[in-house]
Scaffold this active site. Sequence first.
Site, PDB file in Angstrom:
ATOM      1  N   GLY A  18      29.658  36.001  48.138  1.00 20.13           N
ATOM      2  CA  GLY A  18      29.963  36.967  49.195  1.00 20.13           C
ATOM      3  C   GLY A  18      31.279  37.650  48.896  1.00 20.13           C
ATOM      4  N   GLY A  20      34.197  38.311  50.792  1.00 18.86           N
ATOM      5  CA  GLY A  20      34.854  37.990  52.056  1.00 18.86           C
ATOM      6  C   GLY A  20      35.823  39.069  52.488  1.00 18.86           C
ATOM      7  N   GLY A  23      38.608  39.423  49.676  1.00 18.38           N
ATOM      8  CA  GLY A  23      38.241  39.503  48.269  1.00 18.38           C
ATOM      9  C   GLY A  23      37.022  38.629  47.998  1.00 18.38           C
ATOM     10  CG  LEU A  24      34.809  38.925  44.090  1.00 21.85           C
ATOM     11  CD1 LEU A  24      34.589  38.589  42.616  1.00 21.85           C
ATOM     12  CD2 LEU A  24      33.497  39.307  44.753  1.00 21.85           C
ATOM     13  CB  VAL A  25      33.735  34.042  48.781  1.00 22.96           C
ATOM     14  CG1 VAL A  25      33.645  32.536  48.999  1.00 22.96           C
ATOM     15  CG2 VAL A  25      34.730  34.643  49.765  1.00 22.96           C
ATOM     16  CG  ASP A 129      36.771  37.305  64.570  1.00 25.61           C
ATOM     17  OD1 ASP A 129      36.697  37.967  63.526  1.00 25.61           O
ATOM     18  OD2 ASP A 129      35.923  37.396  65.491  1.00 25.61           O
ATOM     19  NE  ARG A 133      32.436  38.629  63.440  1.00 22.74           N
ATOM     20  CZ  ARG A 133      32.356  38.779  64.761  1.00 22.74           C
ATOM     21  NH1 ARG A 133      31.166  38.773  65.353  1.00 22.74           N
ATOM     22  NH2 ARG A 133      33.440  38.920  65.499  1.00 22.74           N
ATOM     23  CG  ASN A 134      34.197  34.812  61.734  1.00 22.00           C
ATOM     24  OD1 ASN A 134      33.845  35.263  60.640  1.00 22.00           O
ATOM     25  ND2 ASN A 134      34.832  35.538  62.626  1.00 22.00           N
ATOM     26  CG  ASP A 147      36.824  32.404  57.433  1.00 18.79           C
ATOM     27  OD1 ASP A 147      35.592  32.477  57.396  1.00 18.79           O
ATOM     28  OD2 ASP A 147      37.543  32.239  56.431  1.00 18.79           O
TER      29      ASP A 147
HETATM   30  C1  LIG Z   1      33.280  28.016  52.602  1.00 13.12           C
HETATM   31  N1  LIG Z   1      32.255  29.069  52.440  1.00 13.12           N
HETATM   32  C2  LIG Z   1      32.645  30.369  52.656  1.00 13.12           C
HETATM   33  C3  LIG Z   1      31.723  31.401  52.556  1.00 13.12           C
HETATM   34  C4  LIG Z   1      32.129  32.822  52.753  1.00 13.12           C
HETATM   35  C5  LIG Z   1      31.703  33.773  51.796  1.00 13.12           C
HETATM   36  C6  LIG Z   1      32.098  35.087  51.939  1.00 13.12           C
HETATM   37  N2  LIG Z   1      32.870  35.514  52.960  1.00 13.12           N
HETATM   38  C7  LIG Z   1      33.273  34.607  53.878  1.00 13.12           C
HETATM   39  N3  LIG Z   1      34.077  35.091  54.931  1.00 13.12           N
HETATM   40  N4  LIG Z   1      33.417  35.466  56.064  1.00 13.12           N
HETATM   41  C8  LIG Z   1      34.081  35.875  57.131  1.00 13.12           C
HETATM   42  C9  LIG Z   1      35.510  35.936  57.128  1.00 13.12           C
HETATM   43  C10 LIG Z   1      36.193  36.370  58.270  1.00 13.12           C
HETATM   44  C11 LIG Z   1      37.582  36.412  58.285  1.00 13.12           C
HETATM   45  C12 LIG Z   1      38.290  36.891  59.554  1.00 13.12           C
HETATM   46  C13 LIG Z   1      39.776  37.069  59.322  1.00 13.12           C
HETATM   47  C14 LIG Z   1      38.071  35.877  60.671  1.00 13.12           C
HETATM   48  C15 LIG Z   1      37.708  38.238  59.986  1.00 13.12           C
HETATM   49  C16 LIG Z   1      38.307  36.026  57.157  1.00 13.12           C
HETATM   50  C17 LIG Z   1      37.624  35.596  56.012  1.00 13.12           C
HETATM   51  F1  LIG Z   1      38.335  35.232  54.935  1.00 13.12           F
HETATM   52  C18 LIG Z   1      36.216  35.546  55.984  1.00 13.12           C
HETATM   53  C19 LIG Z   1      35.454  35.122  54.819  1.00 13.12           C
HETATM   54  O1  LIG Z   1      35.962  34.792  53.726  1.00 13.12           O
HETATM   55  C20 LIG Z   1      32.892  33.260  53.837  1.00 13.12           C
HETATM   56  C21 LIG Z   1      33.287  32.354  54.980  1.00 13.12           C
HETATM   57  O2  LIG Z   1      34.606  31.935  54.816  1.00 13.12           O
HETATM   58  C22 LIG Z   1      30.369  31.102  52.250  1.00 13.12           C
HETATM   59  C23 LIG Z   1      29.997  29.770  52.033  1.00 13.12           C
HETATM   60  N5  LIG Z   1      28.720  29.331  51.729  1.00 13.12           N
HETATM   61  C24 LIG Z   1      27.591  30.063  51.506  1.00 13.12           C
HETATM   62  C25 LIG Z   1      26.459  29.417  50.985  1.00 13.12           C
HETATM   63  C26 LIG Z   1      25.303  30.146  50.781  1.00 13.12           C
HETATM   64  N6  LIG Z   1      25.300  31.464  51.069  1.00 13.12           N
HETATM   65  C27 LIG Z   1      26.408  32.041  51.574  1.00 13.12           C
HETATM   66  N7  LIG Z   1      27.553  31.369  51.788  1.00 13.12           N
HETATM   67  C28 LIG Z   1      30.971  28.741  52.128  1.00 13.12           C
HETATM   68  O3  LIG Z   1      30.645  27.536  51.925  1.00 13.12           O
END
Ligand SMILES: Cn1cc(-c2ccnc(-n3ncc4cc(C(C)(C)C)cc(F)c4c3=O)c2CO)cc(Nc2ccncn2)c1=O
Length: 265
Positions: A18, A20, A23-25, A129, A133-134, A147
Site C-alpha cells: 500500500g 500509506g 510513503g510506501l508500505v 482519526d 479504515r484505520n 496509526d
Molecule cells: C501494519 N500494516 C499496515 C498496513 C498499511 C499499508 C498502507 N497504508 C497504511 N496506512 N493506512 C492509513 C494511514 C492513516 C494515517 C493517518 C495519519 C491516521 C491518516 C497514517 C498512516 F501512516 C496510515 C498508513 O500507513 C497501512 C496501515 O498502517 C497494511 C498492513 N497489512 C496488509 C495486509 C494485506 N493487505 C493490505 N495490508 C499492515 O499489516
Amino acid sequence: TDKWEIDPEELDLGQEIGSGQFGLVLEGKWNDRKVAVKMVREDCMTDEDFKEEAMVMMRLSHCKLVQLYGVCTQRSPMCLVFEYMESGCLSAYLREKKGRLSQDLMLGMCLDVSEGMAYLESSNFIHRDLAARNCLVTKNNEVKVSDFGMTRFVLDDQYTSSQGSKFPVKWSAPEVIKYSKFSSKSDIWAFGVLMWEIYNEGRLPYENRTNAEVVESLNAGLRLLKPRLAPNAVYSLMEWCWKEKPEDRPSFAVLLHELAALSDL
Ligand SMILES: Cn1cc(-c2ccnc(-n3ncc4cc(C(C)(C)C)cc(F)c4c3=O)c2CO)cc(Nc2ccncn2)c1=O
C-alpha cells in the site's frame, strides 16, 4: 544504538502492500517475523520528530493495538517496522465479507477495538482519526487499532484543517469540527461511527452527503440511523457515543464493560 533501533541488515523487504499516508508500505521479514515496513518520506517529519514519535509508540503496547517493533533511522528513507496484519484494513475486510458477517463476529470486532481504545484512554493517548479504515485485521479475524496519533505528522492541510476536503468530518465530534477540541470523548464519538460501519458491512456513513450537509444535520440533532443488522442494545450504545456534550458520552472503559455484557448474553 537505541533499543528501538532495528539493524537494516536484519530486515528483508518484500512486496508493496500500500502507499500509506507517509510513503510506501512494504511487507517484509525481521528475525523470522512477518512485518509491515513503512518508509517515511523526509518531507513528512524531521528525524527528531520521528524518533520522538517512535519512542511514544513503542511504549504503547497492547494486544489490540498494531505493535511498532522498532525503527530504522540509519538509512534513508527512515522506516517504521510494525507487526504484520494479514487481512489488511477493516473497512475493505467488512465490504469483502458483506452478507457473511455473523452477530458474534461484528460484536467481537467492536469489543476488540474498544479494548485497544480503552488502553489508549488509560494512557491518556488520543487517536484523532479512529475509523474502520484505520483498523487492521489479523488472519484469524482479530481487529487491532492502527496509526494512533499519526495525524500530528500529516502536513496536508486539506486533511488537518476541519474545513479541508480530506478532514474526516463524518467521524468527527461537534467540538472537533467547531473548535478542533480532541479528547478521548471525541475518540468515543468516532468509535460510535466505527460501530455503525461494522454493522453496515463497511458502508460509508452519510453515504452521498457532503461534509457541509453532515455538519448541518448534526447541528439539527440528527444522527446516523440504526443499521439493519444492529440489535437495539448495540444501537443504543452508538447513540450514547453521539451525545452532543462530551461529558454525556461514555468513556471507553464504560463502553467496553457494556459491550462485554452484551457478548455474554
Ligand atoms: C501494519 N500494516 C499496515 C498496513 C498499511 C499499508 C498502507 N497504508 C497504511 N496506512 N493506512 C492509513 C494511514 C492513516 C494515517 C493517518 C495519519 C491516521 C491518516 C497514517 C498512516 F501512516 C496510515 C498508513 O500507513 C497501512 C496501515 O498502517 C497494511 C498492513 N497489512 C496488509 C495486509 C494485506 N493487505 C493490505 N495490508 C499492515 O499489516
